[in-house]
Motif scaffolding. Structure first.
Motif, PDB file in Angstrom:
ATOM      1  N   ILE A   1     -20.853  45.671  74.941  1.00  0.00           N
ATOM      2  CA  ILE A   1     -19.532  45.062  75.182  1.00  0.00           C
ATOM      3  C   ILE A   1     -18.832  45.318  76.549  1.00  0.00           C
ATOM      4  O   ILE A   1     -18.521  44.257  77.167  1.00  0.00           O
ATOM      5  N   VAL A   2     -19.014  46.540  76.787  1.00  0.00           N
ATOM      6  CA  VAL A   2     -18.395  47.159  78.187  1.00  0.00           C
ATOM      7  C   VAL A   2     -19.167  46.226  79.175  1.00  0.00           C
ATOM      8  O   VAL A   2     -18.673  45.634  80.443  1.00  0.00           O
ATOM      9  N   LEU A   3     -20.608  46.009  79.138  1.00  0.00           N
ATOM     10  CA  LEU A   3     -21.332  45.243  80.294  1.00  0.00           C
ATOM     11  C   LEU A   3     -21.166  43.860  80.060  1.00  0.00           C
ATOM     12  O   LEU A   3     -20.749  43.430  81.291  1.00  0.00           O
ATOM     13  N   ILE A   4     -21.003  43.291  78.976  1.00  0.00           N
ATOM     14  CA  ILE A   4     -20.392  41.776  79.178  1.00  0.00           C
ATOM     15  C   ILE A   4     -19.031  41.714  79.520  1.00  0.00           C
ATOM     16  O   ILE A   4     -18.837  40.799  80.491  1.00  0.00           O
ATOM     17  N   GLU A   5     -18.048  42.494  79.499  1.00  0.00           N
ATOM     18  CA  GLU A   5     -16.776  42.470  79.891  1.00  0.00           C
ATOM     19  C   GLU A   5     -16.880  42.842  81.496  1.00  0.00           C
ATOM     20  O   GLU A   5     -16.291  42.125  82.267  1.00  0.00           O
ATOM     21  N   LYS A   6     -17.672  43.387  81.859  1.00  0.00           N
ATOM     22  CA  LYS A   6     -17.911  43.893  83.331  1.00  0.00           C
ATOM     23  C   LYS A   6     -18.491  42.507  84.131  1.00  0.00           C
ATOM     24  O   LYS A   6     -18.026  42.277  85.359  1.00  0.00           O
TER      25      LYS A   6
ATOM     26  N   GLN B   1     -17.509  38.380  87.246  1.00  0.00           N
ATOM     27  CA  GLN B   1     -18.439  38.250  88.102  1.00  0.00           C
ATOM     28  C   GLN B   1     -19.147  36.947  88.280  1.00  0.00           C
ATOM     29  O   GLN B   1     -19.598  36.472  89.142  1.00  0.00           O
ATOM     30  N   LEU B   2     -19.044  36.129  87.386  1.00  0.00           N
ATOM     31  CA  LEU B   2     -19.868  34.802  87.240  1.00  0.00           C
ATOM     32  C   LEU B   2     -19.412  33.834  88.166  1.00  0.00           C
ATOM     33  O   LEU B   2     -20.357  33.330  88.676  1.00  0.00           O
ATOM     34  N   THR B   3     -18.204  33.672  88.451  1.00  0.00           N
ATOM     35  CA  THR B   3     -17.754  32.826  89.562  1.00  0.00           C
ATOM     36  C   THR B   3     -18.345  33.191  90.768  1.00  0.00           C
ATOM     37  O   THR B   3     -18.902  32.111  91.319  1.00  0.00           O
ATOM     38  N   GLU B   4     -18.083  34.412  91.348  1.00  0.00           N
ATOM     39  CA  GLU B   4     -18.874  34.696  92.490  1.00  0.00           C
ATOM     40  C   GLU B   4     -20.530  34.483  92.415  1.00  0.00           C
ATOM     41  O   GLU B   4     -21.131  34.177  93.495  1.00  0.00           O
TER      42      GLU B   4
ATOM     43  N   VAL C   1     -26.532  33.137  82.063  1.00  0.00           N
ATOM     44  CA  VAL C   1     -26.554  34.307  81.762  1.00  0.00           C
ATOM     45  C   VAL C   1     -27.340  34.666  80.453  1.00  0.00           C
ATOM     46  O   VAL C   1     -28.201  35.487  80.269  1.00  0.00           O
ATOM     47  N   LEU C   2     -27.011  33.838  79.533  1.00  0.00           N
ATOM     48  CA  LEU C   2     -27.751  33.870  78.130  1.00  0.00           C
ATOM     49  C   LEU C   2     -29.206  33.617  78.170  1.00  0.00           C
ATOM     50  O   LEU C   2     -29.887  34.122  77.493  1.00  0.00           O
ATOM     51  N   ALA C   3     -29.510  32.709  79.350  1.00  0.00           N
ATOM     52  CA  ALA C   3     -31.109  32.491  79.513  1.00  0.00           C
ATOM     53  C   ALA C   3     -31.610  33.516  80.328  1.00  0.00           C
ATOM     54  O   ALA C   3     -32.897  33.260  80.327  1.00  0.00           O
ATOM     55  N   LEU C   4     -31.067  34.406  80.990  1.00  0.00           N
ATOM     56  CA  LEU C   4     -31.842  35.295  81.856  1.00  0.00           C
ATOM     57  C   LEU C   4     -32.747  36.118  81.078  1.00  0.00           C
ATOM     58  O   LEU C   4     -32.546  36.366  80.045  1.00  0.00           O
ATOM     59  N   ARG C   5     -33.938  36.260  81.755  1.00  0.00           N
ATOM     60  CA  ARG C   5     -34.880  37.151  81.029  1.00  0.00           C
ATOM     61  C   ARG C   5     -35.731  37.907  82.271  1.00  0.00           C
ATOM     62  O   ARG C   5     -35.665  37.371  83.611  1.00  0.00           O
ATOM     63  N   LEU C   6     -36.258  39.183  82.052  1.00  0.00           N
ATOM     64  CA  LEU C   6     -37.032  39.822  82.924  1.00  0.00           C
ATOM     65  C   LEU C   6     -38.439  39.276  83.281  1.00  0.00           C
ATOM     66  O   LEU C   6     -38.864  39.365  84.240  1.00  0.00           O
ATOM     67  N   ALA C   7     -39.193  38.664  82.282  1.00  0.00           N
ATOM     68  CA  ALA C   7     -40.375  37.900  82.470  1.00  0.00           C
ATOM     69  C   ALA C   7     -40.476  37.054  81.698  1.00  0.00           C
ATOM     70  O   ALA C   7     -39.896  36.636  80.413  1.00  0.00           O
ATOM     71  N   PRO C   8     -41.488  35.976  81.956  1.00  0.00           N
ATOM     72  CA  PRO C   8     -41.691  34.448  81.271  1.00  0.00           C
ATOM     73  C   PRO C   8     -41.798  34.854  79.834  1.00  0.00           C
ATOM     74  O   PRO C   8     -41.218  34.100  79.100  1.00  0.00           O
ATOM     75  N   ASP C   9     -42.681  36.040  79.531  1.00  0.00           N
ATOM     76  CA  ASP C   9     -42.977  36.192  78.008  1.00  0.00           C
ATOM     77  C   ASP C   9     -42.012  37.247  77.280  1.00  0.00           C
ATOM     78  O   ASP C   9     -42.202  37.606  76.260  1.00  0.00           O
TER      79      ASP C   9
ATOM     80  N   ASN D   1     -30.892  43.244  86.850  1.00  0.00           N
ATOM     81  CA  ASN D   1     -31.972  42.356  87.616  1.00  0.00           C
ATOM     82  C   ASN D   1     -31.472  41.346  88.300  1.00  0.00           C
ATOM     83  O   ASN D   1     -31.782  40.698  89.309  1.00  0.00           O
ATOM     84  N   ALA D   2     -30.313  40.601  87.544  1.00  0.00           N
ATOM     85  CA  ALA D   2     -29.737  39.406  88.073  1.00  0.00           C
ATOM     86  C   ALA D   2     -28.630  39.677  89.404  1.00  0.00           C
ATOM     87  O   ALA D   2     -27.948  38.803  89.564  1.00  0.00           O
ATOM     88  N   GLY D   3     -28.518  40.889  89.383  1.00  0.00           N
ATOM     89  CA  GLY D   3     -27.672  41.241  90.699  1.00  0.00           C
ATOM     90  C   GLY D   3     -26.241  41.641  90.142  1.00  0.00           C
ATOM     91  O   GLY D   3     -25.280  41.584  91.079  1.00  0.00           O
ATOM     92  N   PHE D   4     -25.818  41.513  88.876  1.00  0.00           N
ATOM     93  CA  PHE D   4     -24.691  42.071  88.556  1.00  0.00           C
ATOM     94  C   PHE D   4     -24.140  43.518  88.881  1.00  0.00           C
ATOM     95  O   PHE D   4     -25.196  44.367  88.874  1.00  0.00           O
TER      96      PHE D   4
END
Length: 172
Positions: free
Chosen positions: A18-23, A27-30, A38-46, A150-153
């Motif tokens: 929850i803390v991560l999501i709130e943090k 940052q989404l706008t920038e 964000v919900l679709a982000l993944r580390l690897a295709p599989d 990994n997404a740079g947050f």
């Protein structure tokens, strides 16, 4: 031991999510990203995307406690489409875990865990919790954090811990 491992530990880690999501929300706008991005982000295709990592982590948390107390876990629809809905799922799971007390685990040593993907096999008590339940739960929690990082947050280990470290002064 079962209460701490299947209630206390998962609650702290879910609160950390929850803390991560709130943090990351501010940052989404920038980053010019939407909740759906964000919900679709993944580390690897599989690998599963972020949303599925949260869904599996919450399913693992409620599943562990339910298996060890021989109770029926609530079922969720896995249809979250916003960060707010994922946060609500985490909060709902924490509320469910809060309904248990140490007394609910009186028979946990012999409680069985069975899964359709391990046909003809079972895990029992501590063996389930410590060799499968907690490691699987933690895998999905850490993967969710890693996806965001990994997404740079701008998040770090302290955010992952979610303010859940229990410090005690040396002289106490």
């Amino acid at each position: 031991m079962f209460y701490e491992s299947t209630v206390t530990l998962p609650m702290k880690r879910l609160k950390g999510l929850i803390v991560l999501i709130e943090k990351i929300e501010p940052q989404l706008t920038e980053k010019n990203m939407s909740d759906a991005d964000v919900l679709a982000l993944r580390l690897a295709p599989d690998m599963y995307p972020f949303a599925k990592q949260i869904q599996i982590a919450t399913d693992n948390a409620k599943g562990m406690v339910s298996r060890m107390t021989r109770t029926e876990a609530p079922k969720y629809e896995d249809n979250e489409s916003t960060l707010g809905e994922l946060k609500a799922r985490l909060e709902k799971t924490i509320a469910y875990l809060e309904t248990f007390t140490p007394e609910h685990f009186a028979e946990a040593d012999t409680a069985e865990a069975r899964f359709p993907y391990f046909p003809g096999m079972k895990m029992v008590g501590k063996g389930y919790v410590f060799t499968y339940g907690i490691p699987n739960f933690m895998f999905h929690v850490v993967t969710a954090y890693s996806i965001l990082r990994n997404a740079g947050f701008n998040i770090g280990k302290a955010d992952f811990m979610g303010g859940q470290i229990e410090f005690h002064p040396d002289n106490a």
